[in-house]
Design a protein around this motif. Structure first.
Motif, PDB file in Angstrom:
ATOM      1  N   ASN A   5      65.021  36.057  57.060  1.00 39.78           N
ATOM      2  CA  ASN A   5      65.743  34.875  56.589  1.00 39.78           C
ATOM      3  C   ASN A   5      65.041  34.149  55.447  1.00 39.78           C
ATOM      4  OD1 ASN A   5      68.214  34.738  58.243  1.00 39.78           O
ATOM      5  ND2 ASN A   5      66.764  34.593  59.954  1.00 39.78           N
ATOM      6  N   ALA A 227      63.922  38.757  69.250  1.00 38.61           N
ATOM      7  CA  ALA A 227      64.832  38.033  68.374  1.00 38.61           C
ATOM      8  C   ALA A 227      65.855  39.026  67.854  1.00 38.61           C
ATOM      9  CB  ALA A 227      64.079  37.373  67.217  1.00 38.61           C
ATOM     10  N   GLY A 229      68.050  40.818  64.799  1.00 36.54           N
ATOM     11  CA  GLY A 229      67.865  41.141  63.391  1.00 36.54           C
ATOM     12  C   GLY A 229      66.631  41.934  63.056  1.00 36.54           C
ATOM     13  N   GLU A 460      66.465  34.244  65.479  1.00 35.97           N
ATOM     14  CA  GLU A 460      65.990  35.211  64.501  1.00 35.97           C
ATOM     15  C   GLU A 460      64.663  34.735  63.937  1.00 35.97           C
ATOM     16  OE1 GLU A 460      68.880  35.699  61.438  1.00 35.97           O
ATOM     17  OE2 GLU A 460      70.516  36.187  62.817  1.00 35.97           O
TER      18      GLU A 460
END
Length: 492
Positions: A5, A227, A229, A460
């Motif tokens: 991210n 998490a 992702g 994430e």
């Protein structure tokens, strides 16, 4: 490039910047970018990124030459060639240099999933190249995997580090090994044949374990480092397995599944789906990804997550990492503001909780689960926490009992999903609401106080959101017993 991210433009000198997070740099050097849709549509982008890496990362220098990212990059480059892309001569030569470097720096000091990735890379590169040196890489990789598979993959199919996220990563690794062995050798013989047989034998139980450790929404539960992702989604893993000829379900739907060797329990009854952690923190010599989450559970109701652990937003050291690994970030009991296992320095655990006295049973109309742990026996009076859970068609009850001697402060936290709203109804009762109109009634009894707090949830890496937490506390001489019930509520 966008990883964890966080998006960054990678220019000259940026492949090993000291002011960028180490984990982000690791992801940069993995070369998962070769499997991005943009690269699939324009392979020249893949050639350009590989060429840029070659110019910026001389042999044996920097993050990209550390064994773990090196292992993942070797596999990704070879996968890309198997997709029909030929490496340029310079990259082809570099791949051999990378293999030689890796072969001399296997992560025996870390073991676990790191050594597994090293061995997988040696199998890939040993199959990719011809000649005696390549045969040596292949033999080494196969020998390590033959040693590690029986230890790392437990009898119930779980990966021994006991993280659903890392289990997913290793399951994909095993499927990749099956795939590459078939791609390079239609009729494998010798050690490769033995390896292929063991990998294929492990897959069904590994798929079943992952299935049991998922919520009805199809995503993994957050126990230990976990998490979304990072690993492939369970549905994508199941689809991959089916393409390789394995029978893969998607969604454990009803009943009770006790993953005995791992210690987890998965139960589905009526609208409730529960996953309970009665597991050790991990192998005694490898607790890098452990959280102090013993006897926590996650719960979905009518397919929506209601109670969930903290998740993981980052690695390394610091207050956020410390908090996300602590007991107070999980749906379980804390005594005297201490964690049940002494998690410290990002990837370390000192004294740790050991679960015992497991009881798991299913009757005609109820499922019962119970376990104790001794993680707090290091405190004065040697407290022991026991949690007993009873599931019925439209009700879940859990009782926490702390035995021992002397005065202590016992706190329990019910860590809710961010999409759940909470209304204090008074008299230690709360209404939980979901966006689809689902209402639940939660009642807490036999404690000194109960209140709504604000906590955080990390679905994430690089993503942290607020969520409500219902916290109860009881102080005084042990024993202390607290009861919580959750049931469907009538619409207002």
């Amino acid at each position: 490039m966008r990883f964890l991210n966080e998006e960054r433009e990678v220019g000259p000198g940026d492949w090993d910047r000291a002011d960028w997070p180490k984990l982000w740099l690791y992801n940069l050097h993995y070369f998962d970018v070769l499997h991005a849709a943009e690269v699939a549509g324009d392979p020249s982008l893949g050639h350009a990124v590989i060429d840029n890496w070659l110019g910026e990362n001389p042999p044996a220098h920097g993050t990209g030459w550390e064994p773990y990212p090196l292992s993942l990059r070797i596999v990704n480059w070879i996968k890309w060639t198997l997709d029909g892309n030929a490496l340029a001569p310079r990259a082809h030569e570099s791949l051999a240099v990378q293999a030689r470097h890796l072969a001399r720096r296997l992560e025996w000091h870390l073991l676990g999933n790191h050594l597994f990735e090293n061995a997988k890379a040696l199998v890939y590169v040993g199959l990719y190249f011809d000649g005696p040196e390549a045969e040596g890489w292949l033999a080494t990789g196969l020998r390590i995997l033959a040693r590690e598979m029986p230890e790392q993959i437990l009898a119930d199919g779980g990966h021994f580090e006991l993280s659903p996220m890392y289990h997913s990563i290793v399951l994909e690794d095993v499927l990749d090994l099956v795939n590459v062995a078939r791609a390079y050798a239609a009729t494998p013989s010798g050690a490769l044949s033995a390896g292929l047989a063991s990998w294929m034998a492990a897959v069904p139980a590994m798929l079943d374990w992952l299935d049991a450790m998922c919520h009805p929404d199809g995503g993994i539960a957050f126990f230990n480092d976990a998490a979304f992702g990072i690993a492939p989604a369970p549905a994508d893993i199941a689809a991959y397995a089916r393409r390789l000829g394995f029978a893969a379900r998607c969604g454990f739907t009803a009943g009770l599944k006790y993953l005995r060797e791992s210690g987890y329990v998965s139960a589905r009854l009526g609208p409730a789906a529960l996953i309970f952690d009665a597991a050790p923190v991990g192998p005694q010599y490898l607790t890098a990804h452990a959280h102090a989450d013993t006897l926590s559970f996650e719960l979905s109701w009518q397919g929506r997550r209601i109670i969930c652990n903290s998740g993981t937003s980052r690695y390394g050291t610091g207050s956020v990492r410390d908090w996300e690994r602590s007991t107070r970030a999980h749906n379980t009991v804390e005594i005297d503001a201490e964690s049940s296992s002494e998690v410290w320095h990002g990837f370390r655990v000192a004294r740790r909780a050991r679960p015992f006295d497991h009881e798991v049973s299913a009757g005609a109309d109820a499922i019962s689960i119970a376990c104790s742990h001794d993680g707090y026996s290091r405190l004065a009076g040697r407290p022991v926490h026991r949690r007993e859970i009873t599931m019925r068609e439209n009700e879940l009850v859990w009782i926490d009992r702390v035995e021992g001697r002397g005065p202590h402060r016992v706190c329990g936290r019910i860590t809710l999903h961010p999409d759940v709203s909470v209304r204090d109804c008074g008299d230690r009762s709360f209404e939980l609401g979901c966006s689809d109109g689902t209402l639940l009634r939660l009642d807490v009894s036999a404690c000194d106080s109960v209140a709504i707090e604000r906590g955080t949830y990390a679905p994430e890496f690089g993503c942290v959101v607020e969520r409500p937490v219902i916290a109860w506390a009881a102080s005084g001489a042990l024993p202390v017993t607290t009861r919580v019930s959750l049931r469907a509520a009538a619409p207002r």
